[in-house]
Design a protein around this motif. Structure first.
Motif, PDB file in Angstrom:
ATOM      1  N   LEU A  32       1.029  -1.074  -0.098  1.00 40.34           N
ATOM      2  CA  LEU A  32       0.029   0.086   0.115  1.00 40.34           C
ATOM      3  C   LEU A  32       0.857   1.049  -0.066  1.00 40.34           C
ATOM      4  O   LEU A  32       1.822   1.268   0.886  1.00 40.34           O
ATOM      5  N   HIS A  33       0.425   2.126  -0.967  1.00 40.15           N
ATOM      6  CA  HIS A  33       1.501   3.183  -1.095  1.00 40.15           C
ATOM      7  C   HIS A  33       2.800   3.213  -1.328  1.00 40.15           C
ATOM      8  O   HIS A  33       3.678   3.650  -0.754  1.00 40.15           O
ATOM      9  N   GLY A  34       3.356   1.880  -1.982  1.00 35.58           N
ATOM     10  CA  GLY A  34       4.506   1.553  -2.441  1.00 35.58           C
ATOM     11  C   GLY A  34       5.238   0.895  -1.316  1.00 35.58           C
ATOM     12  O   GLY A  34       6.689   0.835  -1.193  1.00 35.58           O
ATOM     13  N   ARG A  35       4.470   0.650  -0.109  1.00 37.89           N
ATOM     14  CA  ARG A  35       5.129   0.002   1.095  1.00 37.89           C
ATOM     15  C   ARG A  35       4.730  -1.308   1.269  1.00 37.89           C
ATOM     16  O   ARG A  35       3.512  -1.748   1.419  1.00 37.89           O
ATOM     17  N   ARG A  36       5.504  -2.192   1.972  1.00 32.94           N
ATOM     18  CA  ARG A  36       5.142  -3.790   2.178  1.00 32.94           C
ATOM     19  C   ARG A  36       4.226  -3.495   3.662  1.00 32.94           C
ATOM     20  O   ARG A  36       4.168  -2.910   4.341  1.00 32.94           O
ATOM     21  N   THR A  37       3.056  -4.270   3.301  1.00 28.70           N
ATOM     22  CA  THR A  37       2.169  -4.312   4.427  1.00 28.70           C
ATOM     23  C   THR A  37       1.619  -5.828   4.841  1.00 28.70           C
ATOM     24  O   THR A  37       1.970  -6.861   3.881  1.00 28.70           O
ATOM     25  N   LEU A  38       1.302  -5.919   5.793  1.00 23.55           N
ATOM     26  CA  LEU A  38       0.578  -7.093   6.558  1.00 23.55           C
ATOM     27  C   LEU A  38      -0.804  -6.849   7.149  1.00 23.55           C
ATOM     28  O   LEU A  38      -0.945  -5.860   8.064  1.00 23.55           O
ATOM     29  N   TRP A  39      -1.948  -7.318   6.388  1.00 22.07           N
ATOM     30  CA  TRP A  39      -3.348  -6.823   7.069  1.00 22.07           C
ATOM     31  C   TRP A  39      -4.176  -7.962   7.100  1.00 22.07           C
ATOM     32  O   TRP A  39      -4.077  -9.059   6.706  1.00 22.07           O
ATOM     33  N   TYR A  40      -5.297  -7.601   7.826  1.00 21.98           N
ATOM     34  CA  TYR A  40      -6.323  -8.407   8.139  1.00 21.98           C
ATOM     35  C   TYR A  40      -7.857  -7.644   7.944  1.00 21.98           C
ATOM     36  O   TYR A  40      -7.684  -6.440   8.508  1.00 21.98           O
ATOM     37  N   GLU A  41      -8.748  -8.062   7.515  1.00 19.02           N
ATOM     38  CA  GLU A  41     -10.076  -7.359   7.417  1.00 19.02           C
ATOM     39  C   GLU A  41     -10.994  -8.430   7.709  1.00 19.02           C
ATOM     40  O   GLU A  41     -11.177  -9.768   7.359  1.00 19.02           O
ATOM     41  N   GLY A  42     -12.174  -8.044   8.595  1.00 23.70           N
ATOM     42  CA  GLY A  42     -13.216  -8.997   9.080  1.00 23.70           C
ATOM     43  C   GLY A  42     -14.418  -8.209   9.315  1.00 23.70           C
ATOM     44  O   GLY A  42     -14.245  -6.942   9.636  1.00 23.70           O
ATOM     45  N   GLY A  43     -15.506  -8.828   9.460  1.00 24.58           N
ATOM     46  CA  GLY A  43     -16.818  -8.419   9.837  1.00 24.58           C
ATOM     47  C   GLY A  43     -17.928  -9.440   9.898  1.00 24.58           C
ATOM     48  O   GLY A  43     -17.754 -10.282   9.368  1.00 24.58           O
ATOM     49  N   ASP A  44     -18.753  -9.052  10.328  1.00 19.58           N
ATOM     50  CA  ASP A  44     -20.016  -9.701  10.636  1.00 19.58           C
ATOM     51  C   ASP A  44     -21.235  -8.763  10.687  1.00 19.58           C
ATOM     52  O   ASP A  44     -20.997  -7.558  10.780  1.00 19.58           O
ATOM     53  N   ALA A  45     -22.393  -9.078  11.212  1.00 20.92           N
ATOM     54  CA  ALA A  45     -23.274  -8.377  11.249  1.00 20.92           C
ATOM     55  C   ALA A  45     -23.171  -7.400  12.501  1.00 20.92           C
ATOM     56  O   ALA A  45     -23.982  -6.365  12.731  1.00 20.92           O
ATOM     57  N   GLY A  46     -22.265  -7.871  13.456  1.00 19.12           N
ATOM     58  CA  GLY A  46     -22.063  -6.869  14.666  1.00 19.12           C
ATOM     59  C   GLY A  46     -20.960  -6.282  14.738  1.00 19.12           C
ATOM     60  O   GLY A  46     -20.736  -5.315  15.909  1.00 19.12           O
ATOM     61  N   PHE A  47     -19.886  -6.286  13.824  1.00 15.70           N
ATOM     62  CA  PHE A  47     -18.841  -5.634  13.973  1.00 15.70           C
ATOM     63  C   PHE A  47     -18.179  -5.675  12.653  1.00 15.70           C
ATOM     64  O   PHE A  47     -18.347  -6.288  11.696  1.00 15.70           O
ATOM     65  N   SER A  48     -17.001  -4.750  12.508  1.00 16.31           N
ATOM     66  CA  SER A  48     -16.266  -4.393  11.352  1.00 16.31           C
ATOM     67  C   SER A  48     -14.887  -4.113  11.765  1.00 16.31           C
ATOM     68  O   SER A  48     -14.583  -3.389  12.960  1.00 16.31           O
ATOM     69  N   SER A  49     -13.814  -4.973  11.269  1.00 18.25           N
ATOM     70  CA  SER A  49     -12.424  -4.482  11.558  1.00 18.25           C
ATOM     71  C   SER A  49     -11.428  -4.555  10.592  1.00 18.25           C
ATOM     72  O   SER A  49     -11.625  -5.379   9.535  1.00 18.25           O
TER      73      SER A  49
END
Length: 91
Positions: A32-49
């Motif tokens: 992202l933006h030319g930089r190395r990243t380690l990411w996670y995305e998750g969610g459900d009816a009651g949350f978003s992360s």
């Protein structure tokens, strides 16, 4: 907990039965933006992360929402846009 061997295993990429080929036990290596990243995305009816780490810069951004429509990733990217502008250039 688990020592360096566990850390190495958790950060190793593996091929799973889906389109992403760069998973590291749920974490995804990317850029992202030319930089190395380690990411996670998750969610459900009651949350978003969303969590993204820029390991070379020692920077992490984590956004948690207690709403499934909280758009945590979108909010995190706004924060990242501001922070990355102020980071020193990659070597």
């Amino acid at each position: 907990l688990g020592g360096p061997e566990l850390t190495q295993l958790l950060l190793s990429t593996m091929r799973f039965d889906h389109a992403k080929v760069n998973d590291a036990f749920g974490l995804v290596w990317g850029e992202l933006h030319g930089r190395r990243t380690l990411w996670y995305e998750g969610g459900d009816a009651g949350f978003s992360s969303y969590m993204v780490r820029f390991p070379d810069a020692g920077l992490s951004v984590i956004v948690l929402s207690n709403s499934g429509t909280g758009n945590a990733a979108q909010h995190a990217r706004r924060i990242i846009d501001i922070l990355v502008r102020n980071l020193p250039a990659n070597d």
